[in-house]
Scaffold this active site. Structure first.
Site, PDB file in Angstrom:
ATOM      1  N   GLU A 186       0.703  -1.421  -0.110  1.00 19.61           N
ATOM      2  CA  GLU A 186       0.108   0.380  -0.026  1.00 19.61           C
ATOM      3  C   GLU A 186       0.770   1.786   0.288  1.00 19.61           C
ATOM      4  O   GLU A 186       1.005   2.550   0.827  1.00 19.61           O
ATOM      5  CB  GLU A 186      -0.780   0.295   0.903  1.00 19.61           C
ATOM      6  CG  GLU A 186      -1.931  -1.139   1.007  1.00 19.61           C
ATOM      7  CD  GLU A 186      -2.830  -0.887   2.024  1.00 19.61           C
ATOM      8  OE1 GLU A 186      -4.068  -1.563   2.325  1.00 19.61           O
ATOM      9  OE2 GLU A 186      -2.604  -0.785   3.127  1.00 19.61           O
ATOM     10  N   GLU A 212      -4.180 -10.461  -0.107  1.00 23.64           N
ATOM     11  CA  GLU A 212      -5.158 -10.235   1.257  1.00 23.64           C
ATOM     12  C   GLU A 212      -6.352 -10.121   0.707  1.00 23.64           C
ATOM     13  O   GLU A 212      -7.254  -9.730  -0.258  1.00 23.64           O
ATOM     14  CB  GLU A 212      -5.321  -8.414   1.594  1.00 23.64           C
ATOM     15  CG  GLU A 212      -4.033  -8.298   2.567  1.00 23.64           C
ATOM     16  CD  GLU A 212      -3.443  -6.734   3.015  1.00 23.64           C
ATOM     17  OE1 GLU A 212      -4.686  -6.368   3.145  1.00 23.64           O
ATOM     18  OE2 GLU A 212      -3.057  -6.187   3.244  1.00 23.64           O
ATOM     19  N   ASN A 237      -8.234  -8.799  14.181  1.00 22.43           N
ATOM     20  CA  ASN A 237      -8.597  -9.303  12.461  1.00 22.43           C
ATOM     21  C   ASN A 237      -8.295 -11.010  12.735  1.00 22.43           C
ATOM     22  O   ASN A 237      -7.898 -10.976  11.458  1.00 22.43           O
ATOM     23  CB  ASN A 237      -7.632  -8.450  11.254  1.00 22.43           C
ATOM     24  CG  ASN A 237      -8.727  -6.665  11.336  1.00 22.43           C
ATOM     25  OD1 ASN A 237      -7.607  -6.185  11.009  1.00 22.43           O
ATOM     26  ND2 ASN A 237      -9.588  -5.821  11.802  1.00 22.43           N
TER      27      ASN A 237
END
Length: 1028
Positions: free
Chosen positions: A463, A539, A606
Site C-alpha cells: 500500500e 489479502e 482481524n
C-alpha cells in the site's frame, strides 16, 4: 578501517540524521546471509550454538526522555541517575514508558516528510559486558541488532560507532577498534520517530525499542563475508545442481580455500573446494574475493510445503595450512519456482495458495516474538490446512524463515515499505530522494533471506501506490534473484512491477470500479485481454470479529478456475495488547484504550485466532475450505465414495478414513479404511452399510480423514479433512402424539391464561406477548417472548462508521436511520379461542418507529393436548426500509442451563454464509461454550439449521437457528469490550427463522452476498416448544 568518532552526543544529534532521507545509516556493515561463525563443520552441520556468537539479550539499563536533545552528553559513558532495568528485547511501551498507538492508515505524526515532531520519545539503553582478550586478538568482533524501532545511534566505550534505521532488518557494526579486554559498555539511543517512519505506515501498533535479539559475533581476521546457494533442477526433476557462491574478507583470503559440502542425514552427498577468484566478469577482470562451486546431485529429495525435505550445506574456510578458520552453514531445499502458462508453479506443479497474512504480535510482549510463539503459529497454520504465509508487512525475525523451511510453509517475504497515509499514496515512491531508503529496505531483505527455500515470492512492500522507485527495485530484484517472482499490489495490483496479479479484497463476481485503481471481479480479471499472469489475492476474507462469510465462495472459484491460485487471508492474530484495569484485572485492549491518538479502535482485531492463539470459529471454516482431500458420493446402493488427494507431491501414508452412519446423532455403523493415495490421485472406497429400519430421523454418512501418527506439526489422530451426506432412508410415518387432557383457556381482565396439567401460559392482553410460562409451579420467563429483527452490530455491519464519521452506507447506519433499533410495538389484535382439542392465541403487532410501521407480525400460538406450544409466525417487512438482520423471536429465560443439546449444525458457531465447517449431528456443549468471546462484543454464538434444541426442561423442534447467551443483544450492542460484559440472570434465547449473513469480503463496505440478505418482504415460520 572505521575510526570511532570522538564527537559529543549533542554534536552528533545536531546533524538530525533522522530527518534526512538520504541518510539511512552510518558505518553499518553490508547486508549478508545470517552468520554463526562456527569453529568446526560438525557443529555447523548440527546447527549447534556457536561459541563465537553470544547473546546480549537480558536486562539492560534504560532511561526515557521526551526528546533526544534532553539526553545529557554524559550518558554515553555513564548511566543517568534515573536509569531502570528493562528487558531486551522489548518494546518500551510494554514496560510502562510512553504510549502504544494503534492506527491503520493515518500517520501517528503530522505528515511533513522527512520531518518528525520535536517531541520525539527517546529510549537510552546501556549494557556492560565482558570480552575475552583472545577474541580481541584473533579477529573482528561485531554487534548485531536484529530489530530496533525506529532508528538508533550506537556508542561503545564512549565512542560513537554508527547509526541505523529500518526497524525490521538487522543492523551490524564492527566494534573491534574500541573493545578492550574485560568490561565494556554499550550505549544505544533509540528514537521513536525518524524519516523512515514515513515508510513504516503499516496497519499495526506503533511501538519502539530494541525489540529483537542483540548478539556479539566474532569473526576471524580472514572470514566468510557472505554465501549464496541456488538450486537448479532438470526438466524431469531427478537431477539437480547446487550453484554456490561464497565471498571472503580479510587480508589473507587469497591464500585460503573454501570447502563446500552438502549433507543429508549426516552423510556427505557432494563436496567441492575452491580458492577465491571468480570467472572473468567484464573487461576489468573478476571478483578476487569470490568463489563459485557447483555440486551435482542425482535424485534429489525435493522441498515443498508438503514435503519439506532439507539438506545441510556447510562452508568451511581453511588457511594455507589446512586449518579451519571459519564455518558457516544453511539449510538447502531443492525446488524450482516459476511462472509458466499463466500459473505459479513449484517443481512443475501449479500451486493453490492456502495463505494467511501474519503480523508479528504478542499480547504481553508487543512485537517481540519468541520461538515458542512462532512454532505455535506454524503448527496451527498447518493443522488448519494453510500452506503459505505472507510476512505482512515487513521482514520477520530471522528464525521465522528457518522454521518455515523446516515445517513446510511457502513464504512471501515483504519489504518494510508502506506509505498508506500519504496523499497521493505514491508520493514517496515517485520521489527520487526516497529511492535510497526504499532501495535498502528491498535489497537488504533479499541479501539476508535469499537462501531460504520457503521463500517463493518477494514483495516490494504494501500500500504505497506505484512509482518509478518500485519499477527500479523490481528490476534490481529480478536481476539479482531471477529464481523467484516478485509481487506488488500498489497501483492497482497489475502494474509492470509485479509478476503476479495480486489484488486485495477483490470479490468473486462483483466489480469494484474505483477511479484510477479499479478492482475487477476475480473471474473477469483473469479473462481480460493481454492478462496472462496468475492471480493470487495478497489479502482477502477480512476476518474482523464475527466475519468470514462467503469464504466458501472464494474457494469454489479457486478450485474451478486454475489461474485463480488462492490468496492470503487477512489476517492471522487479533492484535490486542494485554492491559490491566483499575482493579488490576487483565484484559485485551485495542486502539484508544491507552489514550492513544490517532487510533482506529478495534480495527486491529482481524485475526483467525485470539491474541493467545485460541481459534476463532472462522479458523475452522478456513480449515474445511482449504482441506487437501475432496470427496464424492458415487452411489448409495452400494454405498461408494471417492477420496481425491489435492496434494501435489505427498504420498498419503499417514492417513486413515474413519466413517460412521448415524441417525439423528445415533451411530448405526462405523468402520475405518487405510488410505494410500498418490499425489493428485483418487481412491475408491465401498462402505459396508447395514439395512436401515424405518424410524424417525435423518440418516447421515460421516467421513473423517485423520493422521494416525503424530507429525512435526500435529498430534496423533489429528483430523485434516471431512465430509458428510444425507442418505435415503425408508419412509417412516410417525404415530400421532396422544395427549391426556385438553388445555383450558381463561379470559381474564389483563391476561389470556392457558392451563394444561402442570403448565400455565400467560398472554398479556395489553402487549399481546407471552409474558410467563409456569412449569410445575416454576416461572420460566424473566422477559417476554418478543419479535427480534436486529442484532448487536458486527464489525462488518459497522464498517468504517464512527460517531465522528458516519458512513450512511454501513448496515448499522441504515438500520439506525430506518429506526430499526428504536422499535415500539403497537398491538392490533389479541384474541384467544378454545377449540375441542387445543387453545389458540392470535396476535398481530405493528412494530413502529416515529409513527411508521416497519414490520407487521402475526402470530398464532396453539397449545395442544400434549401441552406443546406451537408457534406459527408471519412477518411483513416494509418495502422502503433496509433488509433486516434477522427474523425471529427472543426471550429471557429464568433458568441458567449448564448445558444445551441440539440436532443441527455444530459444534462451533456458524452463520448462514459461514457454515461450511459446521456438521449436521447431535451436539452438547456447556452454556459458556455457546458464546464466542470476541474482544469487541457483537452478535455471536449462532447455530444454524437446527431441528431440535434441548436444555433444562425445554425442548424446541422445527427448522431454525438459535443462540443461548448470558448476555442480551442490548448489552452486546452497548458494551465496548468483552471483559466489561456482565452475566445477566437466567439466559437469553434467540430463535431465528432467518438470519442475514455476516459478510467478510472486507469490513468497510457492505459485503454480504445477495443470497444471504433477507430480500423477501413476507416471511413465515413455525416451531414447537415443550417443557418436561
Amino acid at each position: 578501517m572505521f575510526t570511532a568518532s570522538p564527537m559529543s552526543l549533542s554534536k552528533i544529534l545536531a546533524r538530525r540524521d533522522w530527518e534526512n532521507p538520504g541518510v539511512t545509516q552510518w558505518h553499518r556493515l553490508p547486508a549478508h546471509a545470517p552468520f554463526n561463525s562456527w569453529r568446526d563443520e560438525a557443529s555447523a552441520r548440527a546447527d549447534d550454538n556457536a561459541s563465537r556468537k553470544r547473546s546480549l539479550n537480558g536486562d539492560w539499563q534504560f532511561s526515557y526522555y521526551a526528546a533526544p536533545e534532553q539526553v545529557p552528553d554524559s550518558w554515553v559513558t555513564e548511566d543517568c541517575a534515573d536509569a531502570v532495568t528493562t528487558p531486551v528485547p522489548s518494546n518500551w511501551q510494554m514496560q510502562g514508558f510512553d504510549t502504544p498507538i494503534y492506527t491503520n492508515v493515518t500517520y501517528p505524526i503530522p505528515v511533513n516528510p522527512p520531518f518528525v515532531p520535536a517531541e520525539n520519545p527517546t529510549g537510552c539503553y546501556s549494557l556492560t559486558f565482558e570480552v575475552d582478550e583472545q577474541w580481541l586478538e584473533s579477529g573482528q568482533t561485531r554487534i548485531v541488532f536484529d530489530g530496533v524501532n525506529s532508528a538508533f545511534y550506537l556508542w561503545c566505550n564512549g565512542k560513537w560507532m554508527g547509526y541505523s534505521q529500518d526497524s525490521r532488518l538487522p543492523a551490524e557494526f564492527d566494534l573491534s577498534a574500541v573493545l578492550r579486554p574485560g568490561t565494556n559498555r554499550l550505549a544505544v539511543l533509540v528514537l521513536r520517530w525518524c524519516d523512515g517512519s514515513y515508510l513504516e505506515d503499516q496497519d499495526m501498533w506503533r511501538m519502539s525499542g530494541i525489540f529483537r535479539d542483540v548478539s556479539l559475533l566474532h569473526k576471524p581476521h580472514t572470514h566468510i563475508a557472505d554465501y549464496h546457494a541456488v538450486t537448479e533442477l532438470n526438466a524431469d526433476y531427478d537431477r539437480a545442481k547446487l550453484q554456490v557462491e561464497v565471498a571472503l574478507a580479510g587480508e589473507q583470503f587469497a591464500d585460503c580455500e573454501v570447502t563446500v559440502t552438502l549433507w543429508r542425514d549426516g552423510l556427505s552427498v557432494a563436496t567441492a573446494s575452491a580458492k577465491p577468484g571468480s570467472a572473468i566478469i567484464d573487461e576489468r577482470g573478476n571478483w578476487a574475493e569470490r568463489l563459485n562451486v557447483t555440486l551435482p546431485v542425482n535424485d534429489p529429495a525435493l522441498w515443498s510445503a508438503e514435503t519439506p525435505e532439507l539438506y545441510r550445506l556447510t562452508f568451511a574456510l581453511r588457511d594455507g595450512q589446512g586449518e579451519i578458520l571459519d564455518v558457516e552453514a544453511c539449510d538447502v531445499g531443492f525446488r524450482c519456482v516459476e511462472i509458466s502458462n499463466g500459473l505459479l508453479k513449484v517443481n512443475g506443479k501449479p500451486l493453490l495458495i492456502r495463505g494467511v497474512n501474519r503480523h508479528e504480535h504478542h499480547p504481553e510482549n508487543g512485537q517481540v516474538m519468541d520461538e515458542a510463539t512462532m512454532r505455535r503459529d506454524i503448527e496451527l497454520m498447518k493443522q488448519h490446512n494453510f500452506n503459505a504465509v505472507r510476512c505482512s508487512h515487513y521482514p520477520n525475525h530471522p528464525l521465522w524463515y528457518t522454521l518455515c523451511d523446516r515445517y513446510g510453509l511457502y513464504v512471501v517475504d515483504e519489504a518494510n515499505i508502506e506509505t498508506h497515509g500519504m496523499v497521493p499514496m505514491s508520493r514517496l515512491a515517485d520521489d527520487p530522494r526516497w529511492l535510497p531508503a526504499m532501495s535498502e529496505r528491498v535489497t537488504r531483505m533479499v541479501l539476508r533471506d535469499r537462501n531460504h527455500p520457503s521463500i517463493i515470492i518477494w514483495s516490494l512492500g504494501n500500500e504505497s501506490g506505484h512509482g518509478a522507485n518500485h519499477d527500479a527495485l523490481y528490476r534490481w530484484v529480478k536481476t539479482t534473484d531471477p529464481t523467484r517472482p516478485v509481487q506488488y499490489e500498489g497501483g492497482g495490483a497489475n502494474t509492470a512491477a509485479t509478476d503476479i496479479v495480486c489484488p486485495m479484497y477483490a470479490r468473486v463476481d462483483q466489480d469494484q470500479p474505483f477511479e484510477a485503481v479499479p478492482k475487477w471481479s476475480l473471474k473477469k480479471w483473469i479473462g481480460m485481454p493481454d492478462e496472462t499472469r496468475p492471480l493470487i489475492l495478497c489479502e482477502y476474507a477480512h476476518a474482523m470479529g464475527n466475519s468470514f462469510g462467503g469464504f466458501a465462495k472464494y474457494w469454489q472459484a479457486f478450485r474451478n478456475h486454475p489461474r485463480l491460485q488462492g490468496g492470503f487471508v487477512w489476517d492471522w492474530v487479533d492484535q490486542a495488547l494485554t492491559k490491566k484495569d483499575d482493579n488490576g484485572n487483565a484484559f485485551w485492549a485495542y486502539g484508544g484504550d491507552f489514550g492513544d491518538t490517532p487510533n482506529d479502535r478495534q480495527f486491529c482485531l482481524n485475526g483467525l485466532v485470539f491474541p493467545d492463539r485460541t481459534p476463532h470459529p472462522a479458523l475452522f471454516e478456513a480449515q474445511r475450505a482449504q482441506q487437501f482431500f475432496n470427496f464424492t458420493l458415487v452411489s448409495t446402493s452400494p454405498l461408494v465414495i471417492d477420496v481425491h488427494s489435492d496434494y501435489l507431491f505427498r504420498q498419503c501414508d499417514n492417513e486413515q478414513l474413519r466413517w460412521n452412519i448415524a441417525r439423528d446423532g445415533e451411530v448405526l455403523a462405523s468402520g475405518e479404511v487405510a488410505l494410500t493415495i498418490a499425489p493428485q490421485q483418487t481412491q475408491r472406497i465401498e462402505i459396508d452399510a447395514p439395512e436401515f429400519a424405518a424410524a424417525a430421523g435423518e440418516i447421515w454418512l460421516n467421513v473423517d480423514i485423520v493422521q494416525t501418527a503424530a507429525t512435526a506439526w500435529s498430534p496423533a489422530d489429528h483430523r485434516c479433512a471431512w465430509d458428510q451426506w444425507q442418505l435415503p432412508a425408508p419412509l417412516y410415518i410417525a404415530p400421532p402424539v396422544e395427549g391426556t387432557a385438553k388445555p383450558d383457556l381463561k379470559v381474564k381482565e389483563d391476561v389470556l391464561e392457558v392451563s394444561h396439567q402442570s403448565q400455565r401460559w400467560h398472554f398479556d392482553r395489553a402487549s399481546g406477548n407471552l409474558t410467563q410460562w409456569w412449569n410445575n409451579g416454576t416461572a420460566t420467563l424473566l422477559a417476554p417472548l418478543n419479535d427480534n429483527f436486529t442484532r448487536a452490530p458486527l464489525d462488518n455491519d459497522i464498517g468504517v462508521s464512527e460517531a465522528t464519521r458516519i458512513d450512511p452506507n454501513a448496515w448499522v447506519e441504515r438500520w439506525k436511520a430506518a429506526g430499526m433499533y428504536n422499535l415500539t410495538p403497537r398491538l392490533l389484535l389479541c384474541e384467544g379461542e378454545q377449540l375441542a382439542q387445543a387453545v389458540t392465541i392470535t396476535t398481530l403487532h405493528a412494530w413502529e418507529s416515529n409513527g411508521k410501521a416497519l414490520f407487521l407480525s402475526r402470530k398464532v400460538w396453539k397449545i395442544d393436548r400434549a401441552g406443546v406450544l406451537h408457534g406459527d409466525v408471519q412477518v411483513q417487512v416494509a418495502n422502503d426500509i433496509p433488509q433486516p438482520a434477522r427474523i425471529g423471536l427472543s426471550c429471557q429465560l429464568a433458568q441458567t442451563p449448564q448445558t444445551a443439546s441440539w440436532l443441527g449444525l455444530g459444534p462451533d458457531e456458524n452463520y448462514p454464509d459461514r457454515k461450511l465447517a459446521a456438521r449436521q449431528g447431535r451436539w452438547t456443549l456447556p452454556l459458556d461454550a455457546l458464546h464466542t468471546a470476541y474482544i469487541f462484543p457483537t452478535d455471536n454464538g449462532l447455530r444454524c439449521d437446527t431441528r431440535e434444541l434441548t436444555f433444562d426442561t425445554h425442548q424446541l423442534q422445527g427448522d431454525f437457528h438459535f443462540s443461548l447467551s448470558r448476555y442480551s443483544q442490548q448489552q452486546l450492542r452497548d458494551t465496548s469490550h468483552h471483559h466489561l460484559l456482565e452475566a445477566e440472570p437466567g439466559c437469553w434465547l434467540n430463535i431465528d427463522a432467518f438470519h442475514m449473513g455476516v459478510g467478510g469480503d472486507d469490513s468497510w463496505s457492505p459485503s454480504v452476498s445477495p443470497e444471504f440478505i433477507l430480500q423477501r418482504r413476507e416471511m413465515r415460520y413455525a416451531f414447537s416448544w415443550r417443557q418436561d
